[in-house]
Design an enzyme around this catalytic site. Structure first.
Site, PDB file in Angstrom:
ATOM      1  N   LYS A 120       0.859  -1.188   0.000  1.00 57.54           N
ATOM      2  CA  LYS A 120       0.000   0.000   0.000  1.00 57.54           C
ATOM      3  C   LYS A 120       0.897   1.240   0.000  1.00 57.54           C
ATOM      4  O   LYS A 120       1.957   1.245   0.645  1.00 57.54           O
ATOM      5  CB  LYS A 120      -0.883  -0.053   1.255  1.00 57.54           C
ATOM      6  N   SER A 202      -9.544   1.195   3.096  1.00 57.44           N
ATOM      7  CA  SER A 202      -8.718   2.033   2.242  1.00 57.44           C
ATOM      8  C   SER A 202      -7.634   1.246   1.494  1.00 57.44           C
ATOM      9  O   SER A 202      -7.013   1.796   0.596  1.00 57.44           O
ATOM     10  CB  SER A 202      -8.037   3.131   3.082  1.00 57.44           C
ATOM     11  N   THR A 223      -6.867   1.002  10.178  1.00 56.95           N
ATOM     12  CA  THR A 223      -7.101   1.781  11.396  1.00 56.95           C
ATOM     13  C   THR A 223      -8.493   1.426  11.919  1.00 56.95           C
ATOM     14  O   THR A 223      -8.698   1.261  13.109  1.00 56.95           O
ATOM     15  CB  THR A 223      -7.002   3.288  11.094  1.00 56.95           C
ATOM     16  N   GLY A 225     -11.212  -0.945   9.669  1.00 55.56           N
ATOM     17  CA  GLY A 225     -11.879  -1.540   8.507  1.00 55.56           C
ATOM     18  C   GLY A 225     -11.062  -1.625   7.229  1.00 55.56           C
ATOM     19  O   GLY A 225     -11.497  -2.247   6.264  1.00 55.56           O
ATOM     20  N   SER A 226      -9.893  -1.021   7.174  1.00 58.72           N
ATOM     21  CA  SER A 226      -9.211  -0.826   5.887  1.00 58.72           C
ATOM     22  C   SER A 226      -8.484  -2.047   5.327  1.00 58.72           C
ATOM     23  O   SER A 226      -8.098  -2.039   4.154  1.00 58.72           O
ATOM     24  CB  SER A 226      -8.228   0.342   5.983  1.00 58.72           C
TER      25      SER A 226
END
Ligand SMILES: *[C@@H]1O[C@H](CO)[C@@H](O)[C@H](O)[C@H]1NC(C)=O
Ligand SMILES: *[C@@H]1O[C@H](CO)[C@@H](O)[C@H](O)[C@H]1NC(C)=O
Ligand SMILES: *[C@@H]1O[C@H](CO)[C@@H](O)[C@H](O)[C@H]1NC(C)=O
Ligand SMILES: *[C@@H]1O[C@H](CO)[C@@H](O)[C@H](O)[C@H]1NC(C)=O
Ligand SMILES: *[C@@H]1O[C@H](CO)[C@@H](O)[C@H](O)[C@H]1NC(C)=O
Ligand SMILES: CC(=O)N[C@H]1CO[C@H](CO)[C@@H](O)[C@@H]1O
Length: 566
Positions: A120, A202, A223, A225-226
């Site tokens: 990422k 994300s 942080t 759900g990402s």
């Protein structure tokens, strides 16, 4: 023991465990390869399959990089324009050649030796290698980080090849009301299972790229759900580790109290291999000193019988009453149906399913604003420190206030139409540091997530883990607690699903036919080993991932056969 000695010892211990697993797998899951054995299909290829082929000399890591680069070229900007990858590593071929030579002479360092991994774009890599670290923002383009992220140091030591950087929701979705999977530099990431479907964020690019084999494996960050949500939306197996298991040093931050780095893969076997190699203490992230040692070899958790006699709770209020939506929602009803079936599978596998097993404070968590207070306060302090700590930054942005001004001054680059795109930045900028209210909210988060939340329900019903669908706000209790989540494929929206346009941004649709969703196992701090075991038993029984492929145009055609010997 000095850290280096410890690391060496740990590496050799891990390596033994992994080898043991490797032989188990070659006995049970793969047929012996002859010279004429087919090359692995990169859409689905696992780390173990690729290692077999690399060891047997069927192909090299250079071939792998060439093939993945070609696959990215086919679908990233051209074709379906998935925009999952933001940069390819210009040094990857050179690194692959060196690792091929090392394998030939001394053998492999670990199961990740010569294996490509996509990061990422908020995970730092040193500038001379040729890649940026920007969280998707033009404000950070060309900025020079002081060093590799802690997890990247471990990956390089294990012999992994950084394939490139993945697109993401800009600033890991902490900028404001931005479309999920959109960044200024990378544009809108799209799901590969239906044209323009929401990839979720994300870690969107990590999810989409891995889902169709643009890379072997990827790292995401969470942080709240990402990792979990894009793992579910892209038919993957992922681990959101406990805060403090994997180092966040060198990761563009939101909050040290909630940020984590974890693997997003096509199987829990791959995820366990990656997690075993990136977990562990890092002097540059003191939260990692809280983890129990030694770091487990998570591949030893890959046992299909782990659910036999396990007690698994169903915290229904977390996903029915707290705004996650699909409880009373016909459109999203497919998730509910698949979830009820999954509970049946858990029972078949010998688990005792305790249903409901509600978090005693589920309503309080749903109404709490404490997480916002903590994240808003932490982000300003930590992003300012990040920007100040850069060796150089062409935009001159050195603070959150500068970032906000940069976006305002560059609307063509950083302001998508019709989105209030800086609301979180602005709220964070308005915070005034570590006030009493902040410490109160942090204490409430730990109480709500841990002592009166997840730990309370586990104890109350004598449970080994909780299970719920991997979507929406179902990640909040684990996020504020800093506790782990392991996610595996659960199902797909059926063919007659009405397509809802604009749900995650003007260019996206959700739900839509064939779009995947996931199942999450939750537990207490540092229970990754147990959760991976439970997820593995379910994954192996159902093999849901293989039930459906991406839409035809999103499946890259290049295979190893197109590059080997060329
Ligand atoms: C960042 O991206 C720019 C433009 O794409 C490129 O010229 C540069 O080499 C990249 N890397 C660094 C560290 O700036
Ligand atoms: C990490 O260090 C900071 C400041 O040096 C300190 O406030 C914090 O309590 C430490 N955290 C852990 C988990 O050790
Ligand atoms: C159901 O979910 C869809 C898609 O997320 C959403 O557009 C719709 O508003 C929801 N309906 C209800 C009644 O919550
Ligand atoms: C924090 O949580 C506590 C306990 O539920 C609650 O009383 C308080 O109002 C919350 N604070 C905020 C800012 O929401
Ligand atoms: C932005 O909103 C306006 C007014 O609602 C609408 O006409 C326009 O189509 C929207 N643009 C996009 C790209 O969604
Ligand atoms: C690797 C890759 O294709 N990167 C692209 C990401 O998106 C930006 C914006 O469209 C392109 O400029 C990059 O080439």
């Amino acid at each position: 023991m000095k850290l280096q000695q410890y690391l060496n010892l740990w590496c050799s211990m891990t390596f033994l465990g992994l080898l043991q697993t490797l032989s188990v797998h070659s006995l049970t899951t793969t047929t012996p390869r002859t010279v004429e054995a087919p090359l692995p299909d990169l859409y689905e290829a696992s780390i173990l399959e690729l290692q077999h082929g690399l060891d047997a000399g069927q192909f090299t890591s250079v071939d792998l990089i060439k093939a993945y680069f070609a696959r990215i070229e086919e679908v990233n900007i051209q074709g379906p324009g998935l925009r999952a990858v933001i940069e390819m590593n210009p040094s990857a071929l050179e690194q692959a050649a060196a690792l091929d030579a090392e394998r030939a002479v001394i053998g492999k360092r670990s199961l990740l030796h010569g294996i490509p991994i996509l990061l990422k774009d908020n995970i730092a890599t040193v500038a001379p290698e040729g890649m940026n670290t920007t969280a998707g923002s033009f404000a950070l383009l060309g900025s020079v980080v002081p060093e590799d992220a802690g997890v990247v140091k471990r990956l390089r030591k294990a012999g992994a090849i950084i394939l490139g950087k993945a697109n993401l929701s800009e600033f890991a979705e902490f900028r404001g009301n931005l479309p999920s999977g959109w960044s200024g530099r990378g544009g809108q990431t799209s799901n590969a299972y239906f044209p323009h479907a929401d990839p979720c964020g994300s870690s969107s690019g990590s999810g989409v790229a891995t889902s169709i084999g643009l890379t072997t494996v990827a790292l995401g960050t969470e942080t709240d759900g990402s990792i979990t949500c894009p793992t579910g939306n892209n038919n993957l197996a992922g681990v959101k580790p406990s805060v403090g298991l994997t180092s966040r040093a060198g990761v563009i931050p939101i909050s040290e109290h909630q940020d984590t780095v974890g693997p997003m893969c096509r199987s829990l076997t791959d995820a366990a291999i990656v997690l075993s190699l990136i977990a562990g203490p890092d002097p540059n992230d003191n939260f990692t000193s809280a983890q129990p040692l030694p770091v487990p070899d998570y591949t030893l958790a890959l046992n299909p019988n782990t659910l036999s006699k396990a007690r698994i709770g169903v915290p229904r209020k977390v996903f029915l009453d707290s705004g996650s939506g699909f409880g009373a929602n016909e459109t999203l009803g497919a998730i509910g149906e698949a979830f009820e079936e999954a509970l049946g599978v858990l029972r078949e596998l010998g688990a005792e399913v305790v249903d409901p097993a509600d978090l005693p404070d589920a309503e309080e968590i749903a109404q709490s604003g404490n997480e916002t207070v903590v994240l808003d306060t932490d982000f300003k302090i930590q992003i300012n420190a990040w920007l100040e700590g850069l060796v150089s930054i062409p935009s001159g942005v050195r603070s959150l206030a500068d970032l906000i001004a940069f976006d305002n001054a560059n609307p063509a680059l950083e302001e998508p139409v019709n989105f209030t795109s800086q609301s979180e930045f602005i709220a964070s900028e308005a915070t005034t540091g570590f006030t009493d209210a902040y410490f109160q909210s942090l204490a409430f988060d730990h109480e709500l997530g841990r002592t009166r939340g997840i730990d309370a329900v586990l104890e109350m019903f004598n449970l080994d883990a909780l299970v719920l669908p991997a979507m929406g706000l179902t990640t909040v209790p684990a996020a504020i607690a800093g506790y782990p989540i392991v996610t595996v494929p659960l199902g797909f929206f059926p063919p007659n699903t009405p397509v809802v346009p604009g749900s995650a941004g003007p260019e996206t649709v959700y739900p839509a036919p064939g779009v995947p969703f996931g199942l999450s196992f939750l537990g207490t701090a540092f229970s990754e080993f147990e959760l991976i075991g439970f997820g593995y038993a379910y994954e192996q029984r159902t093999k849901t991932r293989l039930g459906r492929r991406a839409f035809e145009g999103a499946i890259p055609k290049t295979q190893l056969g197109d590059v080997v010997g060329k």
